[in-house]
Design a protein around this motif. Structure first.
Motif, PDB file in Angstrom:
ATOM      1  N   ARG A 127       7.010   7.938  -0.764  1.00  0.00           N
ATOM      2  CA  ARG A 127       6.026   8.257   0.262  1.00  0.00           C
ATOM      3  C   ARG A 127       4.647   8.457  -0.359  1.00  0.00           C
ATOM      4  O   ARG A 127       3.929   9.422  -0.068  1.00  0.00           O
ATOM      5  CB  ARG A 127       6.460   9.498   1.056  1.00  0.00           C
ATOM      6  CG  ARG A 127       7.779   9.272   1.784  1.00  0.00           C
ATOM      7  CD  ARG A 127       8.276  10.479   2.535  1.00  0.00           C
ATOM      8  NE  ARG A 127       9.568  10.210   3.152  1.00  0.00           N
ATOM      9  CZ  ARG A 127      10.283  11.096   3.836  1.00  0.00           C
ATOM     10  NH1 ARG A 127       9.825  12.321   3.991  1.00  0.00           N
ATOM     11  NH2 ARG A 127      11.439  10.758   4.365  1.00  0.00           N
ATOM     12  N   SER A 128       4.274   7.509  -1.206  1.00  0.00           N
ATOM     13  CA  SER A 128       3.024   7.616  -1.955  1.00  0.00           C
ATOM     14  C   SER A 128       2.265   6.295  -1.907  1.00  0.00           C
ATOM     15  O   SER A 128       2.801   5.260  -1.480  1.00  0.00           O
ATOM     16  CB  SER A 128       3.306   7.996  -3.409  1.00  0.00           C
ATOM     17  OG  SER A 128       4.083   6.984  -4.043  1.00  0.00           O
ATOM     18  N   PHE A 129       1.019   6.321  -2.346  1.00  0.00           N
ATOM     19  CA  PHE A 129       0.187   5.127  -2.434  1.00  0.00           C
ATOM     20  C   PHE A 129       0.705   4.210  -3.536  1.00  0.00           C
ATOM     21  O   PHE A 129       0.871   4.623  -4.678  1.00  0.00           O
ATOM     22  CB  PHE A 129      -1.259   5.557  -2.711  1.00  0.00           C
ATOM     23  CG  PHE A 129      -2.189   4.439  -3.082  1.00  0.00           C
ATOM     24  CD1 PHE A 129      -2.199   3.242  -2.368  1.00  0.00           C
ATOM     25  CD2 PHE A 129      -3.078   4.588  -4.137  1.00  0.00           C
ATOM     26  CE1 PHE A 129      -3.058   2.207  -2.714  1.00  0.00           C
ATOM     27  CE2 PHE A 129      -3.951   3.572  -4.484  1.00  0.00           C
ATOM     28  CZ  PHE A 129      -3.940   2.377  -3.772  1.00  0.00           C
ATOM     29  N   TYR A 162       1.835   9.824   7.603  1.00  0.00           N
ATOM     30  CA  TYR A 162       2.961   8.896   7.642  1.00  0.00           C
ATOM     31  C   TYR A 162       4.185   9.733   7.291  1.00  0.00           C
ATOM     32  O   TYR A 162       4.492   9.945   6.129  1.00  0.00           O
ATOM     33  CB  TYR A 162       2.725   7.779   6.620  1.00  0.00           C
ATOM     34  CG  TYR A 162       3.090   6.405   7.114  1.00  0.00           C
ATOM     35  CD1 TYR A 162       2.654   5.947   8.355  1.00  0.00           C
ATOM     36  CD2 TYR A 162       3.826   5.534   6.324  1.00  0.00           C
ATOM     37  CE1 TYR A 162       2.962   4.673   8.796  1.00  0.00           C
ATOM     38  CE2 TYR A 162       4.141   4.264   6.748  1.00  0.00           C
ATOM     39  CZ  TYR A 162       3.717   3.832   7.988  1.00  0.00           C
ATOM     40  OH  TYR A 162       4.023   2.558   8.425  1.00  0.00           O
ATOM     41  N   ARG A 174       4.040   7.469  12.184  1.00  0.00           N
ATOM     42  CA  ARG A 174       2.693   8.005  12.042  1.00  0.00           C
ATOM     43  C   ARG A 174       2.455   9.087  13.080  1.00  0.00           C
ATOM     44  O   ARG A 174       2.654   8.875  14.284  1.00  0.00           O
ATOM     45  CB  ARG A 174       1.644   6.909  12.221  1.00  0.00           C
ATOM     46  CG  ARG A 174       0.235   7.367  11.848  1.00  0.00           C
ATOM     47  CD  ARG A 174      -0.845   6.555  12.533  1.00  0.00           C
ATOM     48  NE  ARG A 174      -1.075   6.985  13.907  1.00  0.00           N
ATOM     49  CZ  ARG A 174      -2.083   6.552  14.658  1.00  0.00           C
ATOM     50  NH1 ARG A 174      -2.921   5.653  14.182  1.00  0.00           N
ATOM     51  NH2 ARG A 174      -2.229   6.978  15.907  1.00  0.00           N
ATOM     52  N   GLN A 204      -1.248  14.092   1.820  1.00  0.00           N
ATOM     53  CA  GLN A 204      -2.000  13.093   2.571  1.00  0.00           C
ATOM     54  C   GLN A 204      -3.310  13.709   3.087  1.00  0.00           C
ATOM     55  O   GLN A 204      -3.507  14.916   3.037  1.00  0.00           O
ATOM     56  CB  GLN A 204      -1.146  12.555   3.725  1.00  0.00           C
ATOM     57  CG  GLN A 204       0.065  11.769   3.249  1.00  0.00           C
ATOM     58  CD  GLN A 204       1.114  11.574   4.341  1.00  0.00           C
ATOM     59  OE1 GLN A 204       1.016  12.124   5.442  1.00  0.00           O
ATOM     60  NE2 GLN A 204       2.142  10.788   4.031  1.00  0.00           N
ATOM     61  N   HIS A 219       4.599  15.184   0.863  1.00  0.00           N
ATOM     62  CA  HIS A 219       3.619  14.160   1.227  1.00  0.00           C
ATOM     63  C   HIS A 219       2.751  14.586   2.405  1.00  0.00           C
ATOM     64  O   HIS A 219       1.602  14.141   2.531  1.00  0.00           O
ATOM     65  CB  HIS A 219       4.324  12.840   1.555  1.00  0.00           C
ATOM     66  CG  HIS A 219       5.307  12.936   2.673  1.00  0.00           C
ATOM     67  ND1 HIS A 219       6.563  13.488   2.514  1.00  0.00           N
ATOM     68  CD2 HIS A 219       5.232  12.554   3.976  1.00  0.00           C
ATOM     69  CE1 HIS A 219       7.218  13.423   3.663  1.00  0.00           C
ATOM     70  NE2 HIS A 219       6.425  12.882   4.560  1.00  0.00           N
ATOM     71  N   THR A 274      -1.481   5.874   6.848  1.00  0.00           N
ATOM     72  CA  THR A 274      -0.678   6.637   5.883  1.00  0.00           C
ATOM     73  C   THR A 274      -1.290   7.966   5.470  1.00  0.00           C
ATOM     74  O   THR A 274      -0.579   8.843   4.990  1.00  0.00           O
ATOM     75  CB  THR A 274      -0.440   5.815   4.596  1.00  0.00           C
ATOM     76  OG1 THR A 274      -1.686   5.653   3.903  1.00  0.00           O
ATOM     77  CG2 THR A 274       0.152   4.448   4.921  1.00  0.00           C
ATOM     78  N   TYR A 313       0.813  -1.219   0.000  1.00  0.00           N
ATOM     79  CA  TYR A 313       0.000   0.000   0.000  1.00  0.00           C
ATOM     80  C   TYR A 313       0.848   1.271   0.000  1.00  0.00           C
ATOM     81  O   TYR A 313       0.488   2.259  -0.633  1.00  0.00           O
ATOM     82  CB  TYR A 313      -0.933   0.012   1.216  1.00  0.00           C
ATOM     83  CG  TYR A 313      -2.042   1.038   1.096  1.00  0.00           C
ATOM     84  CD1 TYR A 313      -3.234   0.719   0.463  1.00  0.00           C
ATOM     85  CD2 TYR A 313      -1.888   2.330   1.589  1.00  0.00           C
ATOM     86  CE1 TYR A 313      -4.250   1.657   0.315  1.00  0.00           C
ATOM     87  CE2 TYR A 313      -2.891   3.273   1.450  1.00  0.00           C
ATOM     88  CZ  TYR A 313      -4.070   2.943   0.819  1.00  0.00           C
ATOM     89  OH  TYR A 313      -5.064   3.879   0.664  1.00  0.00           O
ATOM     90  N   TYR A 314       1.966   1.218   0.701  1.00  0.00           N
ATOM     91  CA  TYR A 314       2.790   2.417   0.879  1.00  0.00           C
ATOM     92  C   TYR A 314       4.129   2.228   0.185  1.00  0.00           C
ATOM     93  O   TYR A 314       4.836   1.251   0.444  1.00  0.00           O
ATOM     94  CB  TYR A 314       3.000   2.670   2.370  1.00  0.00           C
ATOM     95  CG  TYR A 314       3.858   3.871   2.701  1.00  0.00           C
ATOM     96  CD1 TYR A 314       3.394   5.158   2.467  1.00  0.00           C
ATOM     97  CD2 TYR A 314       5.121   3.708   3.266  1.00  0.00           C
ATOM     98  CE1 TYR A 314       4.165   6.262   2.793  1.00  0.00           C
ATOM     99  CE2 TYR A 314       5.896   4.806   3.593  1.00  0.00           C
ATOM    100  CZ  TYR A 314       5.423   6.085   3.348  1.00  0.00           C
ATOM    101  OH  TYR A 314       6.189   7.174   3.669  1.00  0.00           O
TER     102      TYR A 314
END
Length: 416
Positions: A165-167, A366, A390, A360, A356, A196, A159-160
């Motif tokens: 630092r992205s989806f 995150y 986090r 987010q 990021h 995240t 997912y991360y």
């Protein structure tokens, strides 16, 4: 241990990180301590914020002096509340008629979002027997515990993407495409992904829905932040409503929490919705009946006070409008604090990239900080966040954001 006479077979389990961190923060006497751990909304003064609309509802309920306010409800919960919760979640603005759409959904009241996740996991474990449940990597830590206790094997999908630092949309789709089996459960965060803060865009949600339909996977939505994330209940429910309206031949479910969007953290207000496909509407009441069987054996029925507050607000056009304004206040402050932290880190020319933080969404960021850096922040600056990096953005304020940014800058430079 050898001298203890017991039939129990128990070993210590690790303490919950969030509550342990909050406990350490509570006993810290440093004047500049900052809590970025627990996921609760705080004002710019660092204080709790009982929503003004909730306070209005509470005062009205006191005046009404309902003699039945402490009585039992039904096993499925407060039935009028369940209709309101369902309508808030699903909206019913799709192609189906409202009556047909509602006929697909069986709803019960739960002990907040955690209870909804637990009840859903238990129900599926008993009655669908999935081979696996797929959780995002990372996900809310309690998802692991809930599904472990339900006895369903857990797998994770990427997912991360740490480097950017992205989806990691490609990683998620590739993993589910190649490894997920028919009947597997896929846990999806409806909005404001925890931890995240990264969500799929609408085009990506469409692709995820298509994959679930094609591979016959079972989508399980966890909706903890509807209205809190963006300030719009419609926007934050977009994914759930898309799946429900556009994939009517696919079953799914939703765990719904009112802790964040009403500030009712301790009142434990939640609902679980099971969505049958359009060919199986006749079994909706049987689904509810089986959910009630589990509820009766665990907690008999959901708590009454919190759901009565929600019902009072959402049954009034005036109070609902007030609630929407309160949501905008909370979401706007979170966004402002993201921007403030980002601006400070840019001003300090802190090593690394920080876009990021403002890209987010929702309560958490995150940050990309390492466990070593997180420990340094706590030990040297009395700033508390999870070892994963986090951070709960609501713990930031105009008074402490420069201090936090300077501390982050310091621990990063000292490590490099």
């Amino acid at each position: 241990m050898s001298n203890i006479d017991t039939r129990l077979n128990v070993s210590p389990v690790p303490p919950d990180e969030i509550f342990a961190l909050n406990g350490a923060y509570a006993v810290d006497t440093h004047p500049q301590k900052v809590s970025l751990g627990v996921g609760v909304y705080r004002t710019d003064d660092g204080k709790p914020w009982p929503l003004p609309v909730v306070q209005k509802a509470e005062k009205a309920l006191v005046v009404e002096d309902d003699l039945f306010r402490h009585e039992y409800t039904a096993i499925e919960g407060d039935v009028p509340f369940l209709g309101i919760a369902r309508d808030l979640m699903f909206g019913f603005e799709g192609k189906q008629s409202e009556e047909d759409a509602k006929a697909r959904i069986g709803s019960v009241q739960t002990v907040a979002g955690t209870g909804a996740n637990h009840l859903g996991a238990l129900f599926l474990a008993y009655h669908m027997k999935p081979t696996n449940v797929w959780l995002s990597n990372p996900s809310w830590a309690n998802h692991q515990t809930i599904w472990e206790l339900a006895g369903v094997p857990r797998k994770t999908y990427p997912y991360y993407h740490a480097a950017t630092r992205s989806f990691d949309f490609e990683g998620m789709m590739s993993s589910l495409e190649s490894e997920a089996q028919e009947g597997d459960v896929v846990l999806l965060h409806a909005c404001a992904h925890n931890p995240t803060g990264l969500d799929p865009n609408k085009e990506q949600w469409v692709a995820i829905a298509d994959l679930c339909e094609r591979k016959k996977l079972f989508p399980f939505f966890d909706s903890a932040y509807q209205g809190f994330a963006s300030g719009s209940v419609e926007e934050d429910a977009w994914a759930v409503r898309y799946f429900f309206n556009n994939k009517p031949d696919m079953e799914m479910c939703v765990a719904q929490s009112f802790s964040k969007n009403f500030g009712l953290y301790g009142q434990r207000v939640g609902a679980f919705h099971y969505c049958n496909n359009r060919a199986s509407v006749s079994i909706r009441d049987v689904v509810v009946n089986n959910l009630c069987h589990l509820i009766r054996g665990e907690f008999s029925m959901g708590p009454r006070v919190g759901c009565t507050i929600v019902k009072k607000v959402l049954n009034s056009d005036e109070l609902t409008a007030d609630w929407h304004e309160d949501l905008k206040v909370m979401s706007s402050r979170i966004k402002a604090m993201r921007k403030a932290l980002y601006n400070e880190l840019v001003r300090l020319q802190t090593p690394g990239t920080w876009e990021h933080i403002i890209q987010q969404n929702g309560m958490f960021s995150y940050t990309g900080l390492t466990p070593k850096q997180v420990y340094a922040l706590k030990d040297k600056y009395h700033i508390y966040l999870l070892k994963s990096g986090r951070a709960s953005i609501s713990g930031l304020s105009q008074k402490n954001v420069a201090y936090v940014a300077q501390a982050i800058d310091d621990v990063i430079r000292n490590e490099s």
